[in-house]
Design an enzyme around this catalytic site. Structure first.
Site, PDB file in Angstrom:
ATOM      1  N   TYR A   1       0.839  -1.111   0.137  1.00 25.64           N
ATOM      2  CA  TYR A   1      -0.056  -0.063   0.032  1.00 25.64           C
ATOM      3  C   TYR A   1       0.772   1.211   0.164  1.00 25.64           C
ATOM      4  O   TYR A   1       0.562   2.162  -0.792  1.00 25.64           O
ATOM      5  CB  TYR A   1      -0.956   0.043   1.246  1.00 25.64           C
ATOM      6  CG  TYR A   1      -1.904   1.059   1.467  1.00 25.64           C
ATOM      7  CD1 TYR A   1      -2.878   1.111   0.701  1.00 25.64           C
ATOM      8  CD2 TYR A   1      -1.672   2.018   2.451  1.00 25.64           C
ATOM      9  CE1 TYR A   1      -3.845   2.254   0.871  1.00 25.64           C
ATOM     10  CE2 TYR A   1      -2.645   3.052   2.637  1.00 25.64           C
ATOM     11  CZ  TYR A   1      -3.800   3.171   1.725  1.00 25.64           C
ATOM     12  OH  TYR A   1      -4.480   4.113   2.085  1.00 25.64           O
TER      13      TYR A   1
ATOM     14  N   LYS B   1       0.939   4.073  -2.855  1.00 22.95           N
ATOM     15  CA  LYS B   1       0.653   5.415  -2.483  1.00 22.95           C
ATOM     16  C   LYS B   1       1.562   6.597  -2.592  1.00 22.95           C
ATOM     17  O   LYS B   1       1.465   7.861  -2.730  1.00 22.95           O
ATOM     18  CB  LYS B   1       0.079   5.371  -0.794  1.00 22.95           C
ATOM     19  CG  LYS B   1      -1.302   4.951  -0.656  1.00 22.95           C
ATOM     20  CD  LYS B   1      -2.388   5.490  -1.636  1.00 22.95           C
ATOM     21  CE  LYS B   1      -3.637   5.325  -1.353  1.00 22.95           C
ATOM     22  NZ  LYS B   1      -4.798   5.640  -2.201  1.00 22.95           N
TER      23      LYS B   1
END
Length: 306
Positions: free
Chosen positions: A166, A170
């Protein structure tokens, strides 16, 4: 101060069937925009899917007197993304705003993370931001107008246990933003990033309920409206949560020139380590990779002429 309005503007919000995306979409509609509500309707890990959530938000917008259509495409599927763009152009004839908000989680410690866990999260968050923006880019260029928002995370900016996949995705969208702010400038295309802290499906169970109660997703949305308005900035990372806002930036220390040739050794770098890492002296944030390079050569010039 005049009201922020989006009359005549057409906005696509991905992952808008609930949480942050729904709040962004509803607020844009209240302020006059026409909406495309994209949501795959999948679970948090990306499985399953139906259009019920997107259709429900469309009904909310229509109840406000606004105009919206639903789209159930996956932002990680090239044909699905193109259908979303085609549906928007067929219905409304233009695309002014695109908020890339769709996301999933596959949290695991790095040693237990599978390739599928990595691929799916990067597909949805990074490629799922890249592909819709890429598909809308030339339309915005021809209009000489575009407002884009990518959704980053404190995990990408600063790290968080169990979220290497993640976090990589991101921070990747910030890297994309930093280039597109340069490429879009001549065509009045502005792009920014929001770093939200909000109580959504993706944060349930991660924080105490008393904290979650303060982190309503609608408390992030007013900041996002300022990232897509006519006089929006470009290349800004806006942290937002619980009604508080701040700007995140990548900065460098003043640094030091160490040497050339035989004088440049690992030990020579170590001898100047405190100066290299002195955070009491930081430079203004660079606006491009070229400025970063110019700074390195300025250090060299200063060091060799001293």
């Amino acid at each position: 101060m005049s009201d922020i309005r989006f009359d005549g503007r057409v906005a696509i919000v991905t992952g808008a069937g609930g949480g942050l995306g729904r709040c962004h979409a509803l607020e844009l509609a209240r302020r006059g925009a026409k909406l495309v509500i994209n949501d795959l309707g999948a679970s948090m890990d990306g499985t399953g899917g139906n259009s019920a959530a997107a259709e429900a938000v469309v009904k909310e917008i229509e109840a406000l007197g606004g105009e919206a259509i639903a789209n159930g495409s996956s932002v990680a599927d090239e044909k699905g993304v193109q259908k979303m763009i085609d549906d928007t152009m067929s219905k409304f004839g233009r695309i002014d705003i695109l908020i890339a908000n769709a996301g999933i989680l596959r949290d695991k410690s790095f040693s237990k993370m599978t390739q599928a866990d990595i691929d799916l999260v990067i597909d949805v968050h990074l490629r799922g931001s890249f592909m819709p923006i890429h598909a809308a880019w030339n339309i915005m260029k021809e209009q000489n107008y575009g407002r884009l928002v990518v959704t980053t995370s404190s995990t990408g900016l600063y790290g968080n246990f169990g979220q290497a996949n993640y976090g990589a995705a991101k921070l990747g969208v910030v890297g994309m933003m930093n280039t597109l702010k340069i490429e879009g400038a001549k065509n009045n295309i502005k792009i920014n990033a929001v770093c939200p802290i909000a109580a959504t499906r993706m944060t349930e169970g991660l924080m105490p309920q008393a904290v979650l109660d303060q982190l309503k997703p609608e408390y992030v949305t007013p900041g996002v409206m300022n990232l897509v308005k006519d006089d929006a900035p470009s290349g800004l990372i806006l942290s937002a949560g619980a009604g508080a806002f701040s700007m995140a930036r990548i900065v460098e220390t003043e640094g030091a020139f160490v040497g050339h040739g035989d004088a440049l050794t690992a030990e020579a770098v170590a001898a100047k380590w405190d100066q290299i890492t002195d955070t009491s002296k930081t430079r203004p944030a660079f606006q491009s990779g070229a400025e970063h390079g110019q700074n390195i050569f300025a250090l060299v010039a200063a060091g060799t002429t001293a």
